[in-house]
Design a protein around this motif. Structure first.
Motif, PDB file in Angstrom:
ATOM      1  N   ALA A  24     117.306  64.978  63.684  1.00  0.00           N
ATOM      2  CA  ALA A  24     117.353  63.524  63.953  1.00  0.00           C
ATOM      3  C   ALA A  24     118.583  62.985  63.031  1.00  0.00           C
ATOM      4  N   THR A  25     119.006  61.668  63.729  1.00  0.00           N
ATOM      5  CA  THR A  25     120.422  61.216  63.298  1.00  0.00           C
ATOM      6  C   THR A  25     119.825  59.810  62.843  1.00  0.00           C
ATOM      7  N   SER A  26     118.671  59.206  63.092  1.00  0.00           N
ATOM      8  CA  SER A  26     118.441  57.821  62.717  1.00  0.00           C
ATOM      9  C   SER A  26     117.038  57.994  62.190  1.00  0.00           C
ATOM     10  N   TRP A  27     116.661  56.720  61.363  1.00  0.00           N
ATOM     11  CA  TRP A  27     115.459  56.601  60.928  1.00  0.00           C
ATOM     12  C   TRP A  27     114.330  56.167  62.084  1.00  0.00           C
ATOM     13  N   GLY A  28     114.684  55.437  63.153  1.00  0.00           N
ATOM     14  CA  GLY A  28     114.244  55.205  64.439  1.00  0.00           C
ATOM     15  C   GLY A  28     113.633  56.481  64.888  1.00  0.00           C
ATOM     16  N   GLN A  29     114.362  57.609  65.047  1.00  0.00           N
ATOM     17  CA  GLN A  29     113.969  58.882  65.719  1.00  0.00           C
ATOM     18  C   GLN A  29     112.925  59.413  64.761  1.00  0.00           C
ATOM     19  N   ILE A  30     113.189  59.356  63.545  1.00  0.00           N
ATOM     20  CA  ILE A  30     112.264  60.070  62.707  1.00  0.00           C
ATOM     21  C   ILE A  30     110.806  59.300  62.760  1.00  0.00           C
ATOM     22  N   GLU A  31     110.821  58.041  62.613  1.00  0.00           N
ATOM     23  CA  GLU A  31     109.321  57.257  63.034  1.00  0.00           C
ATOM     24  C   GLU A  31     109.156  57.613  64.306  1.00  0.00           C
ATOM     25  N   ALA A  32     109.763  57.719  65.288  1.00  0.00           N
ATOM     26  CA  ALA A  32     108.926  58.109  66.591  1.00  0.00           C
ATOM     27  C   ALA A  32     108.392  59.241  66.550  1.00  0.00           C
ATOM     28  N   LEU A  33     108.992  60.433  66.154  1.00  0.00           N
ATOM     29  CA  LEU A  33     108.610  61.780  66.135  1.00  0.00           C
ATOM     30  C   LEU A  33     107.333  61.748  65.100  1.00  0.00           C
ATOM     31  N   ARG A  35     105.223  59.437  64.188  1.00  0.00           N
ATOM     32  CA  ARG A  35     104.098  58.765  64.861  1.00  0.00           C
ATOM     33  C   ARG A  35     103.530  59.196  66.218  1.00  0.00           C
ATOM     34  N   ASP A  36     104.454  59.921  67.193  1.00  0.00           N
ATOM     35  CA  ASP A  36     103.798  60.563  68.078  1.00  0.00           C
ATOM     36  C   ASP A  36     103.107  61.835  67.806  1.00  0.00           C
ATOM     37  N   TYR A  37     103.564  62.597  66.639  1.00  0.00           N
ATOM     38  CA  TYR A  37     103.111  64.013  66.307  1.00  0.00           C
ATOM     39  C   TYR A  37     102.525  63.762  64.847  1.00  0.00           C
ATOM     40  N   SER A  38     101.914  62.799  64.439  1.00  0.00           N
ATOM     41  CA  SER A  38     101.402  62.631  63.229  1.00  0.00           C
ATOM     42  C   SER A  38     100.260  63.508  62.789  1.00  0.00           C
ATOM     43  N   HIS A  39      99.729  64.478  63.398  1.00  0.00           N
ATOM     44  CA  HIS A  39      98.920  65.584  63.099  1.00  0.00           C
ATOM     45  C   HIS A  39      99.758  66.878  62.565  1.00  0.00           C
ATOM     46  N   TRP A  40     101.052  66.693  62.787  1.00  0.00           N
ATOM     47  CA  TRP A  40     101.752  67.869  62.173  1.00  0.00           C
ATOM     48  C   TRP A  40     102.869  67.501  61.241  1.00  0.00           C
TER      49      TRP A  40
END
Length: 124
Positions: A24-33, A35-40
């Protein structure tokens, strides 16, 4: 405001999530990942190296800063008045007395200068 691209894949394991977090190159990408895969999220965080964790924390700290948006971590930079053709890679940011600075790596050496004295270099 910036839009992040929608993810067009499904992550199947915490190890895969860790791989995507590394790239990931941005905090937005980190947040999306996360958020969508919070169980991992916790398990994936444990799989990251200390360097990867620090880079992600840096993305979070500088997420809204214009310098980090203009020169994201890992992007190639060059001094504006460069006559030697040397190109560096952005490592970190810092501010002092209202002036933004960028730390970057040129070959084996680490250098820094005012962000206003840098430009994005064309990758070769």
């Amino acid at each position: 405001m910036s839009a992040e691209p929608l993810l067009k894949f499904e992550i199947q394991t915490a190890a895969e999530l860790a791989d995507y977090l590394r790239s990931a190159t941005s905090w937005g990408q980190i947040e999306a990942l996360t958020r969508d895969y919070s169980h991992w999220k916790i398990e994936a965080w444990k799989l990251l190296s200390e360097g990867d964790r620090k880079r992600i924390q840096m993305l979070k700290r500088w997420k809204d800063h214009p310098v980090a948006q203009k020169f994201p971590p890992g992007c190639p930079v060059q001094r504006i008045n460069n006559t030697t053709g040397l190109v560096g890679t952005v490592l970190n940011y810092w501010s002092a007395y209202g002036i933004d600075y960028i730390t970057f790596q040129v070959g084996p050496d680490v250098d820094w200068c005012r962000a206003s004295f840098l430009k994005r270099a064309i990758e070769q």
